[in-house]
Design a protein around this motif. Structure first.
Motif, PDB file in Angstrom:
ATOM      1  N   UNK A  54       9.348 -23.827  24.122  1.00  0.00           N
ATOM      2  CA  UNK A  54       8.223 -23.085  24.711  1.00  0.00           C
ATOM      3  C   UNK A  54       7.208 -24.047  25.302  1.00  0.00           C
ATOM      4  N   UNK A  57       8.543 -25.532  28.539  1.00  0.00           N
ATOM      5  CA  UNK A  57       8.592 -24.567  29.641  1.00  0.00           C
ATOM      6  C   UNK A  57       7.244 -24.419  30.321  1.00  0.00           C
ATOM      7  N   UNK A  58       6.162 -24.742  29.598  1.00  0.00           N
ATOM      8  CA  UNK A  58       4.850 -24.609  30.193  1.00  0.00           C
ATOM      9  C   UNK A  58       4.493 -25.780  31.088  1.00  0.00           C
TER      10      UNK A  58
ATOM     11  N   UNK B  46      13.307 -14.832   4.035  1.00  0.00           N
ATOM     12  CA  UNK B  46      13.557 -15.610   5.255  1.00  0.00           C
ATOM     13  C   UNK B  46      14.040 -14.703   6.375  1.00  0.00           C
ATOM     14  N   UNK B  53       9.477 -12.802  13.807  1.00  0.00           N
ATOM     15  CA  UNK B  53       9.318 -13.735  14.918  1.00  0.00           C
ATOM     16  C   UNK B  53      10.083 -13.200  16.139  1.00  0.00           C
ATOM     17  N   UNK B  54      11.306 -12.731  15.912  1.00  0.00           N
ATOM     18  CA  UNK B  54      12.101 -12.214  17.031  1.00  0.00           C
ATOM     19  C   UNK B  54      11.428 -10.997  17.660  1.00  0.00           C
ATOM     20  N   UNK B  57       8.789 -12.149  19.913  1.00  0.00           N
ATOM     21  CA  UNK B  57       9.339 -12.715  21.158  1.00  0.00           C
ATOM     22  C   UNK B  57       9.716 -11.608  22.140  1.00  0.00           C
ATOM     23  N   UNK B 102       0.183 -20.726  25.540  1.00  0.00           N
ATOM     24  CA  UNK B 102       1.109 -20.663  24.414  1.00  0.00           C
ATOM     25  C   UNK B 102       0.404 -20.053  23.218  1.00  0.00           C
ATOM     26  N   UNK B 120       7.131 -17.863   1.674  1.00  0.00           N
ATOM     27  CA  UNK B 120       7.955 -18.378   2.774  1.00  0.00           C
ATOM     28  C   UNK B 120       7.129 -18.268   4.035  1.00  0.00           C
ATOM     29  N   UNK B 121       7.177 -19.306   4.857  1.00  0.00           N
ATOM     30  CA  UNK B 121       6.385 -19.274   6.079  1.00  0.00           C
ATOM     31  C   UNK B 121       7.199 -19.840   7.229  1.00  0.00           C
ATOM     32  N   UNK B 122       7.272 -19.088   8.334  1.00  0.00           N
ATOM     33  CA  UNK B 122       7.950 -19.590   9.536  1.00  0.00           C
ATOM     34  C   UNK B 122       6.927 -19.643  10.655  1.00  0.00           C
ATOM     35  N   UNK B 123       6.902 -20.766  11.363  1.00  0.00           N
ATOM     36  CA  UNK B 123       5.909 -20.927  12.417  1.00  0.00           C
ATOM     37  C   UNK B 123       6.598 -21.348  13.705  1.00  0.00           C
ATOM     38  N   UNK B 124       6.230 -20.723  14.811  1.00  0.00           N
ATOM     39  CA  UNK B 124       6.809 -21.122  16.099  1.00  0.00           C
ATOM     40  C   UNK B 124       5.824 -20.828  17.230  1.00  0.00           C
ATOM     41  N   UNK B 125       6.245 -21.164  18.457  1.00  0.00           N
ATOM     42  CA  UNK B 125       5.412 -20.902  19.622  1.00  0.00           C
ATOM     43  C   UNK B 125       6.051 -19.831  20.481  1.00  0.00           C
ATOM     44  N   UNK B 126       5.214 -19.075  21.182  1.00  0.00           N
ATOM     45  CA  UNK B 126       5.705 -18.193  22.235  1.00  0.00           C
ATOM     46  C   UNK B 126       4.876 -18.487  23.462  1.00  0.00           C
ATOM     47  N   UNK B 127       5.545 -18.821  24.557  1.00  0.00           N
ATOM     48  CA  UNK B 127       4.822 -19.190  25.763  1.00  0.00           C
ATOM     49  C   UNK B 127       5.049 -18.185  26.869  1.00  0.00           C
ATOM     50  N   UNK B 130       8.528 -17.739  28.577  1.00  0.00           N
ATOM     51  CA  UNK B 130       9.384 -18.533  27.694  1.00  0.00           C
ATOM     52  C   UNK B 130      10.623 -17.787  27.243  1.00  0.00           C
ATOM     53  N   UNK B 131      11.118 -18.145  26.051  1.00  0.00           N
ATOM     54  CA  UNK B 131      12.343 -17.555  25.517  1.00  0.00           C
ATOM     55  C   UNK B 131      12.156 -16.051  25.343  1.00  0.00           C
TER      56      UNK B 131
END
Lengths: 314, 133
Positions: A54, A57-58, B46, B53-54, B57, B102, B120-127, B130-131
């Motif tokens: 991500x 891509x920016x 998990x 997250x999905x 997105x 982002x 439990x922790x999940x971290x991500x980016x969304x731009x 993007x994806x």
């Protein structure tokens, strides 16, 4: 008669069985915990890898970037992002190198007959960034190299290539139907790709190992040079036939004085695709995500729209 | 022939050690079952976090608003005393130094296992663009 003690033997036997059962339960629980925590780490690493994509891509696509690694949180980080910038780059421009060399061979994601999305691939021959109708021409050479076909495929592949061009206020199509199976080619009125040298096409299927934008020593079954191409080239569309999957690549032929000068317009394909590979790390687990980004992709039914007498309403 | 009574020393030691091992094992058996349950919960948590997250997105970037919302997944009821949040915030300036479009998404799930808090922790980016965008 005195009875000797047997109870102790029985007890020992029972205890041995209980021991075996107990040990297996303990072992299962240890394996379960280990697997669960590894899967959790894997998810974190994957999320980190996607975060890297991500971020890349920016960024602007005009130059290749080198990204320092960065932490997403206390337990995961993006270790590496490889961004090719737009491909194929124009020889002699910044970060491209290849001075006095031909433009790199542009390899697209493999053609896959079983998937609607990738059953057709396209390569822009015009300048797709300028929003005029028609778009300005970019590649003006009269020939183009196409690499295709999986080397060890059981079913010999055939390919349908359509060159879309603009003349007299209309978009026209020049098709090339190539078949690597000589006898089948004759029966279907296709060009025998395994051996032909005409004014329109020179082709052989002698397995070619070439360096492309996707890596070194990439294998292709056939190489076909499409010749006598018309002026005002717009787009190349390719559709795989018979085989289920095939790699596909296109190269500017760089004929004549076309080597080494970025100012020699018309000699190169406009840089249009981009590959980003991002590696995320969490604990000891690494996950890698790779994306292939294409520019202005027309839908799979585009060819039918061109031939349609009336409007296509979906 | 003389009748031999009693048990030899080796036999006694063997039995005592065997009994000892089995007692230790059986004492830890409830722990083992607890660990199996815990690993099941970790896997489930998990899965729920990854799905959140999905889902984010799948939302177009323009419609992603900064907020801290509660996770509403039917599987949360399978985790004892569970509570989950999805935090959407702008990417931190240290990482996104060029003001990129982002958002940072953090999916956190807490639950209790043997009266102990698990996370439990999940971290991500969304731009933007993007994806999945």
């Amino acid at each position: 008669m005195s009875q000797k003690g047997q109870i102790i033997l029985i007890l020992i036997l029972v205890m041995a069985v209980a021991l075996a059962i107990g040990l297996s339960i303990v072992q299962k629980s240890l394996v379960d915990v280990s697997t669960a925590s590894k899967v959790e780490q894997s998810s974190r690493a994957f999320s980190a890898a996607e975060a890297g994509i991500e971020k890349a891509l920016q960024e602007s696509t005009t130059t290749i970037h080198s990204y320092p690694d960065f932490s997403i949180d206390n337990s995961s980080k993006v270790q590496e992002i490889i961004d090719t910038g737009l491909l194929p780059c124009i020889p002699g421009t910044t970060d491209c190198g290849r001075t006095n060399d031909r433009q790199a061979i542009l390899e697209k994601p493999p053609l896959n007959n079983l998937s609607t999305k990738t059953s057709v691939t396209q390569v822009w021959l015009a300048d797709f960034d300028t929003y005029t109708n028609p778009p300005p021409v970019f590649y003006t050479q009269s020939s183009l190299d196409v690499y295709w076909g999986e080397v060890s495929s059981a079913e010999k592949p055939a390919i349908e290539i359509k060159i879309v061009y603009y003349v007299g206020g209309a978009y026209l199509v020049k098709p090339f139907f190539l078949d690597s199976n000589g006898s089948r080619a004759a029966a279907g009125n296709f060009i025998n790709a395994s051996s032909v040298n005409s004014a329109d096409v020179t082709s052989d299927c002698d397995t070619h190992s070439v360096n492309t934008t996707s890596g070194t020593n990439r294998q292709f079954y056939c190489k076909s040079t499409l010749k006598s191409l018309p002026a005002d080239l717009m787009l190349l569309r390719a559709r795989l036939l018979y085989s289920s999957t095939s790699p596909f690549a296109v190269a500017a032929t760089g004929a004549g004085d076309c080597t080494g000068s970025p100012n020699y317009s018309g000699c190169y394909l406009k840089p249009q695709d981009r590959i980003i590979v991002s590696t995320g790390v969490s604990g000891e687990t690494q996950r890698r995500v790779k994306i292939y980004q294409e520019s202005k992709v027309t839908p799979p039914f585009f060819d039918y729209a061109l031939f349609s007498a009336g409007a296509i309403n979906k | 022939m003389k009748n031999e009574h009693g048990v030899s020393l080796t036999e006694s030691l063997l039995v005592i050690s065997l009994v000892g091992i089995i007692v230790i094992l059986l004492a830890n058996l409830p722990n083992a079952f607890g660990l199996i349950t815990k690993s099941k919960h970790i896997s489930l948590a998990r899965e729920i976090a990854a799905k959140q997250i999905e889902d984010k997105r799948a939302i177009s970037f323009a419609n992603l608003t900064n907020d801290n919302s509660q996770i509403a997944d039917s599987r949360m009821s399978l985790l004892p005393d569970s509570f989950g949040t999805v935090l959407v915030e702008d990417c931190l300036p240290q990482i996104c130094a060029n003001g990129e479009n982002i958002k940072q998404i953090t999916a956190t799930i807490n639950w209790q296992d043997n009266a102990k808090m698990q996370t439990i922790s999940l971290k991500t980016f969304i731009g933007e663009g993007g994806i999945n965008q």
